[in-house]
Motif scaffolding. Structure first.
Motif, PDB file in Angstrom:
ATOM      1  N   ALA A 152       0.722  -0.939  -0.089  1.00 12.61           N
ATOM      2  CA  ALA A 152      -0.130  -0.046   0.209  1.00 12.61           C
ATOM      3  C   ALA A 152       0.692   1.393  -0.003  1.00 12.61           C
ATOM      4  O   ALA A 152       1.971   1.327   0.766  1.00 12.61           O
ATOM      5  CB  ALA A 152      -1.059   0.087   1.198  1.00 12.61           C
ATOM      6  N   LYS A 153       0.363   2.436  -0.719  1.00 15.99           N
ATOM      7  CA  LYS A 153       1.293   3.297  -0.858  1.00 15.99           C
ATOM      8  C   LYS A 153       0.214   4.612  -0.385  1.00 15.99           C
ATOM      9  O   LYS A 153      -0.649   4.836  -0.866  1.00 15.99           O
ATOM     10  CB  LYS A 153       1.670   3.496  -2.125  1.00 15.99           C
ATOM     11  N   VAL A 154       0.837   5.136   1.051  1.00 11.87           N
ATOM     12  CA  VAL A 154      -0.047   6.294   1.272  1.00 11.87           C
ATOM     13  C   VAL A 154       0.370   7.858   0.781  1.00 11.87           C
ATOM     14  O   VAL A 154       1.521   7.937   0.439  1.00 11.87           O
ATOM     15  CB  VAL A 154       0.289   6.531   2.772  1.00 11.87           C
ATOM     16  N   LEU A 155      -0.571   8.339   0.276  1.00 11.79           N
ATOM     17  CA  LEU A 155      -0.238   9.678  -0.426  1.00 11.79           C
ATOM     18  C   LEU A 155      -1.035  10.824   0.161  1.00 11.79           C
ATOM     19  O   LEU A 155      -1.880  10.670   0.575  1.00 11.79           O
ATOM     20  CB  LEU A 155      -1.051   9.369  -1.816  1.00 11.79           C
ATOM     21  N   PRO A 156      -0.294  12.000   0.001  1.00  8.53           N
ATOM     22  CA  PRO A 156      -0.771  13.250   0.434  1.00  8.53           C
ATOM     23  C   PRO A 156      -2.109  13.762  -0.613  1.00  8.53           C
ATOM     24  O   PRO A 156      -1.861  13.491  -1.752  1.00  8.53           O
ATOM     25  CB  PRO A 156       0.224  14.177   0.598  1.00  8.53           C
ATOM     26  N   VAL A 157      -3.102  14.171  -0.275  1.00 14.03           N
ATOM     27  CA  VAL A 157      -4.193  14.744  -1.142  1.00 14.03           C
ATOM     28  C   VAL A 157      -3.585  16.136  -1.872  1.00 14.03           C
ATOM     29  O   VAL A 157      -3.920  16.156  -2.976  1.00 14.03           O
ATOM     30  CB  VAL A 157      -5.447  14.888  -0.104  1.00 14.03           C
ATOM     31  N   ASN A 158      -2.774  16.638  -1.052  1.00 15.73           N
ATOM     32  CA  ASN A 158      -2.321  18.005  -1.531  1.00 15.73           C
ATOM     33  C   ASN A 158      -1.076  17.610  -2.489  1.00 15.73           C
ATOM     34  O   ASN A 158       0.030  17.072  -1.508  1.00 15.73           O
ATOM     35  CB  ASN A 158      -2.108  19.020  -0.465  1.00 15.73           C
ATOM     36  N   ASP A 159      -1.038  18.010  -3.428  1.00 18.32           N
ATOM     37  CA  ASP A 159       0.265  17.810  -4.483  1.00 18.32           C
ATOM     38  C   ASP A 159       1.640  18.476  -3.994  1.00 18.32           C
ATOM     39  O   ASP A 159       2.503  18.143  -4.365  1.00 18.32           O
ATOM     40  CB  ASP A 159       0.084  18.142  -5.902  1.00 18.32           C
ATOM     41  N   THR A 160       1.110  19.614  -3.092  1.00 19.69           N
ATOM     42  CA  THR A 160       2.502  20.468  -3.005  1.00 19.69           C
ATOM     43  C   THR A 160       3.111  19.977  -1.298  1.00 19.69           C
ATOM     44  O   THR A 160       3.586  20.781  -0.794  1.00 19.69           O
ATOM     45  CB  THR A 160       2.092  21.985  -2.954  1.00 19.69           C
ATOM     46  N   SER A 161       2.483  18.847  -0.867  1.00 23.59           N
ATOM     47  CA  SER A 161       2.828  18.536   0.343  1.00 23.59           C
ATOM     48  C   SER A 161       4.031  18.333   0.867  1.00 23.59           C
ATOM     49  O   SER A 161       5.069  18.014  -0.286  1.00 23.59           O
ATOM     50  CB  SER A 161       2.029  17.208   0.930  1.00 23.59           C
ATOM     51  N   LYS A 162       4.689  18.754   1.885  1.00 20.59           N
ATOM     52  CA  LYS A 162       6.005  18.452   2.066  1.00 20.59           C
ATOM     53  C   LYS A 162       6.114  17.221   3.554  1.00 20.59           C
ATOM     54  O   LYS A 162       7.291  17.123   4.018  1.00 20.59           O
ATOM     55  CB  LYS A 162       6.460  19.870   2.973  1.00 20.59           C
ATOM     56  N   ALA A 163       5.165  16.448   3.295  1.00 21.72           N
ATOM     57  CA  ALA A 163       5.141  15.532   4.349  1.00 21.72           C
ATOM     58  C   ALA A 163       6.153  14.431   4.035  1.00 21.72           C
ATOM     59  O   ALA A 163       6.415  14.277   2.517  1.00 21.72           O
ATOM     60  CB  ALA A 163       3.859  14.857   4.459  1.00 21.72           C
ATOM     61  N   LEU A 164       6.844  13.747   4.823  1.00 19.23           N
ATOM     62  CA  LEU A 164       7.805  12.667   4.440  1.00 19.23           C
ATOM     63  C   LEU A 164       6.998  11.422   4.926  1.00 19.23           C
ATOM     64  O   LEU A 164       6.612  11.313   6.103  1.00 19.23           O
ATOM     65  CB  LEU A 164       9.193  12.815   5.366  1.00 19.23           C
ATOM     66  N   ILE A 165       7.028  10.413   4.078  1.00 17.93           N
ATOM     67  CA  ILE A 165       6.465   9.105   4.145  1.00 17.93           C
ATOM     68  C   ILE A 165       7.373   8.009   4.189  1.00 17.93           C
ATOM     69  O   ILE A 165       7.970   7.944   3.130  1.00 17.93           O
ATOM     70  CB  ILE A 165       5.089   8.660   3.625  1.00 17.93           C
ATOM     71  N   ARG A 166       7.596   7.011   5.081  1.00 19.87           N
ATOM     72  CA  ARG A 166       8.514   5.930   5.109  1.00 19.87           C
ATOM     73  C   ARG A 166       7.815   4.749   5.464  1.00 19.87           C
ATOM     74  O   ARG A 166       6.941   4.754   6.451  1.00 19.87           O
ATOM     75  CB  ARG A 166       9.684   5.955   5.956  1.00 19.87           C
ATOM     76  N   TYR A 167       8.031   3.624   5.070  1.00 23.43           N
ATOM     77  CA  TYR A 167       7.367   2.397   5.190  1.00 23.43           C
ATOM     78  C   TYR A 167       8.346   1.383   5.778  1.00 23.43           C
ATOM     79  O   TYR A 167       9.589   1.367   5.033  1.00 23.43           O
ATOM     80  CB  TYR A 167       6.715   1.640   3.979  1.00 23.43           C
ATOM     81  N   LEU A 168       7.933   0.434   7.002  1.00 24.85           N
ATOM     82  CA  LEU A 168       8.702  -0.528   7.361  1.00 24.85           C
ATOM     83  C   LEU A 168       8.780  -1.622   6.326  1.00 24.85           C
ATOM     84  O   LEU A 168       7.738  -2.278   5.910  1.00 24.85           O
ATOM     85  CB  LEU A 168       8.151  -1.001   8.413  1.00 24.85           C
ATOM     86  N   SER A 169      10.231  -1.969   5.947  1.00 21.45           N
ATOM     87  CA  SER A 169      10.302  -3.262   4.996  1.00 21.45           C
ATOM     88  C   SER A 169       9.899  -4.208   5.337  1.00 21.45           C
ATOM     89  O   SER A 169       9.660  -4.521   6.553  1.00 21.45           O
ATOM     90  CB  SER A 169      11.603  -2.938   4.466  1.00 21.45           C
ATOM     91  N   ASP A 170       9.891  -5.185   4.548  1.00 16.55           N
ATOM     92  CA  ASP A 170       9.593  -6.824   4.971  1.00 16.55           C
ATOM     93  C   ASP A 170      10.559  -7.282   5.923  1.00 16.55           C
ATOM     94  O   ASP A 170      10.150  -8.292   6.895  1.00 16.55           O
ATOM     95  CB  ASP A 170       9.624  -7.790   3.872  1.00 16.55           C
ATOM     96  N   ASP A 171      11.870  -6.958   5.913  1.00 12.78           N
ATOM     97  CA  ASP A 171      12.516  -7.784   6.919  1.00 12.78           C
ATOM     98  C   ASP A 171      12.706  -6.919   8.299  1.00 12.78           C
ATOM     99  O   ASP A 171      13.314  -7.408   9.285  1.00 12.78           O
ATOM    100  CB  ASP A 171      14.209  -7.448   6.431  1.00 12.78           C
ATOM    101  N   GLY A 172      11.679  -5.851   8.408  1.00 10.82           N
ATOM    102  CA  GLY A 172      11.471  -5.135   9.637  1.00 10.82           C
ATOM    103  C   GLY A 172      12.763  -4.320  10.265  1.00 10.82           C
ATOM    104  O   GLY A 172      12.901  -3.867  11.159  1.00 10.82           O
ATOM    105  N   MET A 173      13.729  -4.347   9.401  1.00 10.20           N
ATOM    106  CA  MET A 173      15.052  -3.904   9.659  1.00 10.20           C
ATOM    107  C   MET A 173      15.679  -2.490   9.045  1.00 10.20           C
ATOM    108  O   MET A 173      16.513  -1.877   9.169  1.00 10.20           O
ATOM    109  CB  MET A 173      16.212  -4.816   9.667  1.00 10.20           C
ATOM    110  N   THR A 174      14.639  -2.200   7.846  1.00 10.06           N
ATOM    111  CA  THR A 174      14.702  -1.037   7.048  1.00 10.06           C
ATOM    112  C   THR A 174      13.618  -0.308   6.620  1.00 10.06           C
ATOM    113  O   THR A 174      12.385  -1.112   6.857  1.00 10.06           O
ATOM    114  CB  THR A 174      15.404  -1.529   5.739  1.00 10.06           C
TER     115      THR A 174
END
Length: 336
Positions: free
Chosen positions: A265-287
């Motif tokens: 799943a990819k979380v997206l800002p509704v606003n195209d000019t968003s400065k939010a940072l989104i990071r996803y926990l990888s399958d290995d749980g370590m990155t």
């Protein structure tokens, strides 16, 4: 009549004029209820500011079609659907009393009588965000959303109660709630960092007889420390660390029907000019990665705008509003 269960978005708080609490239940008749279809939550954090943060955005308002969509479980004083006390229900709005007694978001419940004197009953299950296991014996403090944006750990609760051996809470406010924006459940102490989950928000200044969000989260301090350490080499994210101390939103994308974490799943800002940072926990749980959720469904959201809205790619009816403050981990649940 039973209504279908949609995706639930818990939010957590909103730092705008309209700060709403996200809920997993469709309380009453309003379209701003939180549900797992469009739950709106609130997060937003500025590592340079000690208060609520953000660049711009919308429990607290989760927009969903069911219990956690408009992350603002509102409560209207008019009757709900046709189900009488004792009948089965999925959300508060299924019941004439606007009170569906249940303890998990995806569970079916039973319609019960409303509390007297316009008091609000708080029911749910305290859950460990890292393991999804119930948290027994811990106190849940219910505070106003605005208080949560200021000093969530020390704010005076408007209601409180302890979880039983299975992590369930069931208690009633002493009087009608008067918190203008919404109410938030706070878990703090022991193994858990101060964690905030939106529970309900008022309609026309009044709360319903039952809160809407039943999955109430505690984020382990150890998890925040571990994730902050993993994220530190990320030069874009590093200024907003450590998590918790500098706020931040701890998120989960899951299936609305069975609460199983959603990979890819990819979380997206509704606003195209968003400065939010989104990071996803990888399958290995370590990155962490910047592409999509791993098998855990976990994501970290930093630097959102004020009351900024987020959605899930391919699920435009699901949304959450971000909002956060220093000294707390705000939880956002997106059900697809």
């Amino acid at each position: 009549m039973l209504r279908p269960t949609y995706s639930l978005t818990l939010l957590t708080l909103l730092t705008a004029t309209t700060l709403a609490a996200c809920t997993a239940d469709k309380n009453e008749t309003d379209t701003t209820t939180s549900n797992e279809t469009t739950g709106e939550a609130t997060t937003g954090t500025d590592p340079t500011d000690g208060t609520a943060t953000g660049s711009t955005t919308d429990p607290s308002t989760t927009t969903t079609t069911d219990a956690t969509t408009d992350t603002t479980p509102t409560t209207t004083m008019v009757g709900g659907d046709t189900a009488a006390d004792g009948d089965a229900c999925v959300s508060n709005g299924d019941c004439m009393s606007i009170a569906c007694l249940k303890f998990r978001d995806i569970d079916e419940g039973t319609c019960v009588a409303a509390e007297p004197n316009m008091a609000t009953r708080v029911t749910g299950t305290l859950l460990d965000f890292a393991t999804n296991a119930p948290i027994p014996g811990v106190e849940l403090r219910v505070i106003g959303a605005l208080s949560a944006l200021g000093d969530p750990a020390n704010a005076t609760p408007v209601a409180k109660g302890n979880a039983d051996a299975s992590g369930k809470v069931d208690f009633v406010s002493a009087e009608a709630l008067k918190e203008g924006i919404g109410i938030v459940g706070i878990i703090t102490g022991g193994d858990y960092y101060t964690s905030a989950t939106g529970l309900a928000s008022p309609t026309a200044g009044k709360y319903g007889p039952m809160t809407g969000t039943r999955d109430i989260w505690g984020v382990p301090s150890a998890s925040l420390t571990e994730w902050s350490t993993i994220l530190t080499p990320d030069v874009d994210v590093m200024p907003f660390l450590p998590l918790g101390v500098n706020g931040g939103v701890i998120g989960l994308v899951r299936n609305a029907t069975d609460s199983v974490p959603k990979a890819g799943a990819k979380v997206l800002p509704v606003n195209d000019t968003s400065k939010a940072l989104i990071r996803y926990l990888s399958d290995d749980g370590m990155t962490f990665n910047s592409n999509a959720t791993g098998i855990s469904g976990i994501f970290i959201l930093l630097n959102p705008g004020l009351a900024e809205k987020f959605t899930v790619e391919g699920s435009p009816d699901v949304s959450g509003t971000a909002g956060s403050a220093k000294g707390a981990a705000f939880v956002m649940i997106l059900g697809v």
